[in-house]
Design a protein around this motif. Sequence first.
Motif, PDB file in Angstrom:
ATOM      1  N   GLY A   1       0.884  -1.146  -0.059  1.00 11.10           N
ATOM      2  CA  GLY A   1      -0.029   0.161   0.256  1.00 11.10           C
ATOM      3  C   GLY A   1       0.886   1.284  -0.074  1.00 11.10           C
ATOM      4  N   ALA A   2       0.549   2.250   0.612  1.00  9.14           N
ATOM      5  CA  ALA A   2       0.801   3.741   0.466  1.00  9.14           C
ATOM      6  C   ALA A   2       2.380   3.627   1.718  1.00  9.14           C
ATOM      7  N   GLY A   3       2.244   2.784   2.591  1.00 14.84           N
ATOM      8  CA  GLY A   3       3.296   2.870   3.470  1.00 14.84           C
ATOM      9  C   GLY A   3       3.216   1.879   4.545  1.00 14.84           C
ATOM     10  N   LEU A   4       4.246   1.798   5.258  1.00 16.25           N
ATOM     11  CA  LEU A   4       4.239   0.763   6.554  1.00 16.25           C
ATOM     12  C   LEU A   4       3.395   1.411   7.509  1.00 16.25           C
TER      13      LEU A   4
ATOM     14  N   PRO B   1      13.330  -1.816  22.500  1.00 19.80           N
ATOM     15  CA  PRO B   1      11.888  -2.056  23.277  1.00 19.80           C
ATOM     16  C   PRO B   1      11.288  -0.661  23.036  1.00 19.80           C
ATOM     17  N   ASP B   2      10.018  -0.625  22.580  1.00 21.64           N
ATOM     18  CA  ASP B   2       9.319   0.660  22.323  1.00 21.64           C
ATOM     19  C   ASP B   2       8.449   0.808  23.570  1.00 21.64           C
ATOM     20  N   THR B   3       8.446   2.090  23.748  1.00 20.48           N
ATOM     21  CA  THR B   3       7.252   2.825  24.723  1.00 20.48           C
ATOM     22  C   THR B   3       6.152   3.391  24.087  1.00 20.48           C
ATOM     23  N   ARG B   4       6.344   3.832  23.015  1.00 19.48           N
ATOM     24  CA  ARG B   4       5.564   4.356  21.936  1.00 19.48           C
ATOM     25  C   ARG B   4       5.577   3.749  20.683  1.00 19.48           C
ATOM     26  N   ALA B   5       4.404   4.392  19.845  1.00 23.35           N
ATOM     27  CA  ALA B   5       4.433   3.563  18.292  1.00 23.35           C
ATOM     28  C   ALA B   5       5.867   4.103  17.404  1.00 23.35           C
ATOM     29  N   HIS B   6       6.083   3.232  16.653  1.00 24.83           N
ATOM     30  CA  HIS B   6       7.480   3.708  15.915  1.00 24.83           C
ATOM     31  C   HIS B   6       6.904   3.845  14.422  1.00 24.83           C
ATOM     32  N   ARG B   7       7.036   4.886  13.843  1.00 25.31           N
ATOM     33  CA  ARG B   7       6.482   5.095  12.448  1.00 25.31           C
ATOM     34  C   ARG B   7       7.580   5.111  11.573  1.00 25.31           C
ATOM     35  N   PRO B   8       7.998   4.061  10.776  1.00 26.41           N
ATOM     36  CA  PRO B   8       8.946   3.962   9.810  1.00 26.41           C
ATOM     37  C   PRO B   8       8.925   5.129   8.803  1.00 26.41           C
ATOM     38  N   ASP B   9      10.085   5.674   8.602  1.00 28.76           N
ATOM     39  CA  ASP B   9      10.307   6.885   7.565  1.00 28.76           C
ATOM     40  C   ASP B   9      10.633   6.288   6.321  1.00 28.76           C
ATOM     41  N   GLY B  10      10.439   7.022   5.074  1.00 25.25           N
ATOM     42  CA  GLY B  10      10.797   6.699   3.817  1.00 25.25           C
ATOM     43  C   GLY B  10       9.642   5.916   3.140  1.00 25.25           C
ATOM     44  N   PRO B  11      10.010   5.532   1.806  1.00 28.23           N
ATOM     45  CA  PRO B  11       9.121   4.759   0.854  1.00 28.23           C
ATOM     46  C   PRO B  11       8.854   3.410   1.547  1.00 28.23           C
ATOM     47  N   PRO B  12       7.842   2.763   1.249  1.00 30.04           N
ATOM     48  CA  PRO B  12       7.537   1.532   1.787  1.00 30.04           C
ATOM     49  C   PRO B  12       8.489   0.392   0.938  1.00 30.04           C
ATOM     50  N   THR B  13       9.426  -0.135   1.527  1.00 35.83           N
ATOM     51  CA  THR B  13      10.368  -1.199   1.119  1.00 35.83           C
ATOM     52  C   THR B  13      10.355  -2.382   1.949  1.00 35.83           C
ATOM     53  N   PRO B  14      10.760  -3.625   1.379  1.00 35.28           N
ATOM     54  CA  PRO B  14      10.838  -4.841   2.210  1.00 35.28           C
ATOM     55  C   PRO B  14      11.615  -4.677   3.265  1.00 35.28           C
ATOM     56  N   TRP B  15      11.108  -5.387   4.441  1.00 37.21           N
ATOM     57  CA  TRP B  15      11.904  -5.702   5.728  1.00 37.21           C
ATOM     58  C   TRP B  15      11.830  -7.069   5.807  1.00 37.21           C
ATOM     59  N   ALA B  16      12.800  -7.693   6.763  1.00 36.71           N
ATOM     60  CA  ALA B  16      12.695  -9.056   7.300  1.00 36.71           C
ATOM     61  C   ALA B  16      13.503  -8.906   8.616  1.00 36.71           C
ATOM     62  N   GLY B  17      12.765  -9.900   9.406  1.00 33.69           N
ATOM     63  CA  GLY B  17      13.299  -9.747  11.006  1.00 33.69           C
ATOM     64  C   GLY B  17      12.971 -10.951  11.815  1.00 33.69           C
ATOM     65  N   LEU B  18      13.611 -10.721  12.987  1.00 36.50           N
ATOM     66  CA  LEU B  18      13.439 -11.889  13.882  1.00 36.50           C
ATOM     67  C   LEU B  18      13.082 -11.115  15.332  1.00 36.50           C
TER      68      LEU B  18
END
Length: 223
Positions: A21-24, A47-64
């Motif tokens: 879509g338009a973004g993450l 560890p987050d204490t608030r929502a994290h909003r990724p910057d930049g265009p929507p691109t693929p991520w992978a994670g554990l």
Amino acid sequence: MYQERPSRLAGAVVWTNTPTGAGLRPVLPDGCMDLLWHEGRLLVAGPDTRAHRPDGPPTPWAGLRFHPGTAPALLAVPAHELRDRRVDLTDLWPAADVRRLRARVEAAPHPATALEELALERAAPPDPALRHLVTALAAGRPVAAIADELGLGVRRLHRRSLTAFGYGPKTLARILRFQRALALARRGLPYAATAARAGYADQAHLARDVREFTGTTLTELLR
């Protein structure tokens, strides 16, 4: 599209996110830390204490995504030093080591699986006390009672929690309660019933926590 599966590393989750879509979507507090692969970089999500909003265009991520409290032993860094941060792995480990790991992930057919294998090679045995703490907090047990069960004072438990989770046990309990409520609301449970079953005093209490952790309302989140 977001996809995940249980990891061979106890309690962890392997995931990929290829936005269509338009973004993450924002990443919400969940008590966890992640090892990330993005555009040829190895990163760590604290560890987050608030929502994290990724910057930049929507691109693929992978994670554990590690089980709460388990990542700091593998990374050899206290969780509170990474709270609400995304850092390059080279900020934590020697650059030469990270270059070798980066080349290994880049050459792998599935970067998320490669991250899982790296973690399996380096993971320390889980701390039973921390596992008990997470389970007991998720069940709504009081912090003082858990400290007594573990043979720790409340202050000592707080210090251990800062190292393992990035914040104290009361904050972790609130985040776990928020995640319980979010799961219930996503299943279609009315907000008042969601608040009661998740352990909130009332619906207004739930709304305040949602606003604090995410900056928005539960209705907006569910959209």
